[in-house]
Scaffold this motif. Structure first.
Motif, PDB file in Angstrom:
ATOM      1  N   ASP A  20     -23.249  12.342 -26.987  1.00 41.77           N
ATOM      2  CA  ASP A  20     -22.647  11.384 -27.927  1.00 41.77           C
ATOM      3  C   ASP A  20     -21.261  11.769 -27.894  1.00 41.77           C
ATOM      4  O   ASP A  20     -20.385  11.279 -28.821  1.00 41.77           O
ATOM      5  CB  ASP A  20     -23.141  11.174 -29.263  1.00 41.77           C
ATOM      6  N   ASP A  21     -20.709  12.580 -27.232  1.00 43.70           N
ATOM      7  CA  ASP A  21     -19.214  13.448 -27.178  1.00 43.70           C
ATOM      8  C   ASP A  21     -18.329  12.506 -26.324  1.00 43.70           C
ATOM      9  O   ASP A  21     -18.680  11.947 -25.299  1.00 43.70           O
ATOM     10  CB  ASP A  21     -19.397  14.533 -26.809  1.00 43.70           C
ATOM     11  N   TRP A  22     -17.199  12.376 -26.811  1.00 48.21           N
ATOM     12  CA  TRP A  22     -16.377  11.561 -26.106  1.00 48.21           C
ATOM     13  C   TRP A  22     -15.808  11.966 -25.017  1.00 48.21           C
ATOM     14  O   TRP A  22     -15.452  11.527 -23.675  1.00 48.21           O
ATOM     15  CB  TRP A  22     -14.805  11.092 -27.044  1.00 48.21           C
ATOM     16  N   VAL A  23     -15.874  13.334 -24.905  1.00 46.57           N
ATOM     17  CA  VAL A  23     -15.300  14.102 -23.509  1.00 46.57           C
ATOM     18  C   VAL A  23     -16.199  13.761 -22.488  1.00 46.57           C
ATOM     19  O   VAL A  23     -16.030  13.410 -21.184  1.00 46.57           O
ATOM     20  CB  VAL A  23     -15.377  15.735 -23.766  1.00 46.57           C
ATOM     21  N   SER A  24     -17.733  13.715 -22.749  1.00 45.74           N
ATOM     22  CA  SER A  24     -18.825  13.354 -21.743  1.00 45.74           C
ATOM     23  C   SER A  24     -18.595  11.869 -21.225  1.00 45.74           C
ATOM     24  O   SER A  24     -18.902  11.452 -20.138  1.00 45.74           O
ATOM     25  CB  SER A  24     -19.998  13.571 -22.314  1.00 45.74           C
ATOM     26  N   LYS A  25     -18.270  10.994 -22.360  1.00 43.92           N
ATOM     27  CA  LYS A  25     -18.152   9.449 -22.009  1.00 43.92           C
ATOM     28  C   LYS A  25     -17.062   9.089 -21.139  1.00 43.92           C
ATOM     29  O   LYS A  25     -16.982   8.335 -20.355  1.00 43.92           O
ATOM     30  CB  LYS A  25     -18.215   8.846 -23.343  1.00 43.92           C
ATOM     31  N   TYR A  26     -15.863   9.910 -21.552  1.00 48.90           N
ATOM     32  CA  TYR A  26     -14.448   9.201 -21.049  1.00 48.90           C
ATOM     33  C   TYR A  26     -13.736  10.224 -19.853  1.00 48.90           C
ATOM     34  O   TYR A  26     -13.045   9.569 -19.108  1.00 48.90           O
ATOM     35  CB  TYR A  26     -13.424   9.012 -21.987  1.00 48.90           C
ATOM     36  N   LEU A  27     -14.229  11.425 -19.749  1.00 48.77           N
ATOM     37  CA  LEU A  27     -13.493  12.197 -18.636  1.00 48.77           C
ATOM     38  C   LEU A  27     -14.520  12.062 -17.434  1.00 48.77           C
ATOM     39  O   LEU A  27     -15.503  12.134 -17.632  1.00 48.77           O
ATOM     40  CB  LEU A  27     -13.324  13.730 -19.132  1.00 48.77           C
ATOM     41  N   PRO A  28     -13.885  12.295 -16.360  1.00 46.91           N
ATOM     42  CA  PRO A  28     -14.622  12.591 -14.949  1.00 46.91           C
ATOM     43  C   PRO A  28     -15.714  13.870 -15.132  1.00 46.91           C
ATOM     44  O   PRO A  28     -15.058  14.776 -16.066  1.00 46.91           O
ATOM     45  CB  PRO A  28     -13.407  12.855 -14.160  1.00 46.91           C
ATOM     46  N   LYS A  29     -16.803  13.643 -14.591  1.00 43.83           N
ATOM     47  CA  LYS A  29     -17.961  14.751 -14.754  1.00 43.83           C
ATOM     48  C   LYS A  29     -17.401  16.244 -14.348  1.00 43.83           C
ATOM     49  O   LYS A  29     -17.650  17.014 -15.320  1.00 43.83           O
ATOM     50  CB  LYS A  29     -18.922  14.499 -14.130  1.00 43.83           C
ATOM     51  N   SER A  30     -16.493  16.258 -13.484  1.00 43.74           N
ATOM     52  CA  SER A  30     -16.085  17.477 -13.243  1.00 43.74           C
ATOM     53  C   SER A  30     -14.962  18.211 -14.041  1.00 43.74           C
ATOM     54  O   SER A  30     -14.964  19.419 -14.111  1.00 43.74           O
ATOM     55  CB  SER A  30     -15.362  17.657 -11.541  1.00 43.74           C
ATOM     56  N   TRP A  31     -14.571  17.386 -14.917  1.00 46.80           N
ATOM     57  CA  TRP A  31     -13.584  17.745 -15.945  1.00 46.80           C
ATOM     58  C   TRP A  31     -14.045  18.163 -17.283  1.00 46.80           C
ATOM     59  O   TRP A  31     -13.446  19.097 -17.841  1.00 46.80           O
ATOM     60  CB  TRP A  31     -12.385  16.739 -16.213  1.00 46.80           C
ATOM     61  N   ILE A  40     -10.834  20.846 -26.304  1.00 42.87           N
ATOM     62  CA  ILE A  40     -10.443  19.558 -26.456  1.00 42.87           C
ATOM     63  C   ILE A  40     -11.241  18.602 -27.098  1.00 42.87           C
ATOM     64  O   ILE A  40     -11.007  17.806 -27.843  1.00 42.87           O
ATOM     65  CB  ILE A  40      -9.804  19.028 -24.805  1.00 42.87           C
ATOM     66  N   ASP A  41     -12.427  18.987 -27.152  1.00 42.77           N
ATOM     67  CA  ASP A  41     -13.528  18.200 -27.825  1.00 42.77           C
ATOM     68  C   ASP A  41     -13.468  18.609 -29.307  1.00 42.77           C
ATOM     69  O   ASP A  41     -14.073  18.205 -30.299  1.00 42.77           O
ATOM     70  CB  ASP A  41     -15.066  18.325 -27.232  1.00 42.77           C
ATOM     71  N   ARG A  42     -12.896  19.804 -29.683  1.00 42.61           N
ATOM     72  CA  ARG A  42     -12.970  20.322 -31.172  1.00 42.61           C
ATOM     73  C   ARG A  42     -11.468  20.494 -31.513  1.00 42.61           C
ATOM     74  O   ARG A  42     -11.090  21.833 -31.258  1.00 42.61           O
ATOM     75  CB  ARG A  42     -13.721  21.538 -31.069  1.00 42.61           C
ATOM     76  N   PRO A  43     -10.713  19.568 -31.777  1.00 43.15           N
ATOM     77  CA  PRO A  43      -9.303  19.490 -32.038  1.00 43.15           C
ATOM     78  C   PRO A  43      -9.010  20.143 -33.228  1.00 43.15           C
ATOM     79  O   PRO A  43      -7.680  20.384 -33.532  1.00 43.15           O
ATOM     80  CB  PRO A  43      -8.974  18.206 -31.843  1.00 43.15           C
ATOM     81  N   ALA A  44      -9.990  20.642 -34.287  1.00 36.36           N
ATOM     82  CA  ALA A  44      -9.349  20.964 -35.628  1.00 36.36           C
ATOM     83  C   ALA A  44      -8.417  22.322 -35.250  1.00 36.36           C
ATOM     84  O   ALA A  44      -7.600  22.330 -36.192  1.00 36.36           O
ATOM     85  CB  ALA A  44     -10.757  21.479 -36.513  1.00 36.36           C
ATOM     86  N   GLY A  45      -8.849  23.215 -34.551  1.00 31.15           N
ATOM     87  CA  GLY A  45      -7.994  24.420 -34.319  1.00 31.15           C
ATOM     88  C   GLY A  45      -6.828  24.100 -33.794  1.00 31.15           C
ATOM     89  O   GLY A  45      -5.776  24.643 -34.171  1.00 31.15           O
ATOM     90  N   THR A  46      -6.385  22.991 -33.116  1.00 23.96           N
ATOM     91  CA  THR A  46      -5.310  22.503 -32.488  1.00 23.96           C
ATOM     92  C   THR A  46      -4.277  21.948 -33.617  1.00 23.96           C
ATOM     93  O   THR A  46      -3.227  22.397 -33.678  1.00 23.96           O
ATOM     94  CB  THR A  46      -5.342  21.437 -31.542  1.00 23.96           C
ATOM     95  N   TRP A  47      -5.004  21.228 -34.384  1.00 20.93           N
ATOM     96  CA  TRP A  47      -4.363  20.497 -35.475  1.00 20.93           C
ATOM     97  C   TRP A  47      -3.669  21.688 -36.507  1.00 20.93           C
ATOM     98  O   TRP A  47      -2.491  21.452 -37.052  1.00 20.93           O
ATOM     99  CB  TRP A  47      -5.131  19.812 -36.367  1.00 20.93           C
ATOM    100  N   PHE A  48      -4.603  22.733 -36.772  1.00 13.99           N
ATOM    101  CA  PHE A  48      -4.063  23.585 -37.547  1.00 13.99           C
ATOM    102  C   PHE A  48      -2.715  24.305 -37.194  1.00 13.99           C
ATOM    103  O   PHE A  48      -1.558  24.450 -37.554  1.00 13.99           O
ATOM    104  CB  PHE A  48      -5.236  25.027 -37.884  1.00 13.99           C
TER     105      PHE A  48
END
Length: 315
Positions: A20-31, A40-48
């Protein structure tokens, strides 16, 4: 581990773990493994990191920062946070497989090899270095001073009970660079704001450390949670108090208007509420406390924006 899947995962269909993760759904599998390695799938640290850096940009500019500085610091903060996550997983690859929360990370589970992870880290750092051509000499020197901190932070938990301090110093380094870029200086008020954020970061990251305290003890890893033990509430309270004091004094030195101090009082009330909710043995509750600090971060940004932009004497 260097290029082959760990035996613990050989019978696991990793493609189903994050269905159910957006990374799996929308990015190429190799990425996907690289996106997860960079969190990138856990952006909380980036927001901080982005919010604290933008806070400093607004305060240093005493208004809205330029589009150029905004873009440079947002991209740079994103890249360095992602690179920090990558090097963390490289150093911790043999520990992560023993912790439920981390055992499916790409490097630990064998989705990518150690060589691939190292090359990815180098690429992240090189791209971040390209941004230096847009900065002044003072900011470039500060950027190079940050690199060793990014690399050694994950090792901190091996030799000190204070790895959260190393993380707080490096994670919020963009605040110092924002001031150096805008003003070519580091005034005392700016440094006090930074110290307050580092202290606050240490406190809220200790909430996070209490979630893993049992695993850390078994693996022989150190943290502030292990050091503080059942006195965690006292220690965290002390760091919160230091942060509020630092932000208040910094506001005075940096000529913030009264709206700034009103919101700092609200922040103090929120941190007091977190202390009241904190329980040493409540892992899920402590993780929620950690996440709740994003609202504190937003309030700090609001305090600074109002503190420099609104002339209440004209209202």
């Amino acid at each position: 581990m260097d290029g082959t899947s760990n035996n613990n995962f050989k019978n696991t269909d990793l493609s189903d773990i994050f269905i159910d993760d957006w990374v799996s759904k929308y990015l190429p599998k190799s990425w996907v493994p690289y996106a997860r390695l960079a969190r990138i799938d856990r952006p909380a640290g980036t927001w901080f990191a982005v919010i604290t850096t933008y806070m400093a940009l607004v305060q240093a500019t005493h208004g809205l920062p330029s589009l150029k500085n905004t873009l440079i610091f947002i991209v740079g903060t994103f890249l360095l946070r992602s690179a920090g996550c990558t090097i963390n997983d490289i150093w911790d690859r043999n520990f992560d497989k023993h912790v439920e929360r981390t055992r499916f990370r790409p490097l630990t589970s064998g989705q990518i090899s150690l060589k691939q992870a190292v090359l990815f880290f180098i690429a992240q750092m090189l791209i971040a270095c390209l941004l230096l051509i847009f900065l002044n000499k003072f900011s470039i020197l500060l950027a190079f001073a940050l690199v060793p901190l990014v690399i050694i932070y994950p090792l901190g938990k091996r030799f000190t009970f204070w790895p959260q301090i190393i993380l707080g110093i490096s994670f919020n380094w963009g605040m110092l660079m924002a001031w150096s870029e805008v003003t070519n200086s580091l005034p005392l008020g700016a440094f006090l704001m930074y110290l307050g954020v580092v202290s606050w970061h240490l406190a809220y990251d200790t909430f996070y450390a209490y979630c893993d305290i049992e695993f850390d003890a078994k693996l022989g890893l150190k943290s502030t949670a292990r050091l503080f033990g059942d006195k965690g509430k006292i220690w965290i309270s002390g760091f919160f108090i230091f942060s509020i004091f630092s932000w208040t004094l910094a506001g005075y030195l940096l000529y913030m208007n009264w709206a700034y101090f009103v919101i700092i009082f609200v922040v103090a009330a929120m941190l007091y509420g977190q202390i009241q909710r904190f329980k040493i043995d409540d892992a899920s509750g402590n993780f929620q406390l950690f996440k709740d600090n994003i609202f504190v971060n937003v309030l700090l940004l609001l305090a600074i924006c109002l503190g420099v932009m609104v002339d209440f004497a004209t209202i």
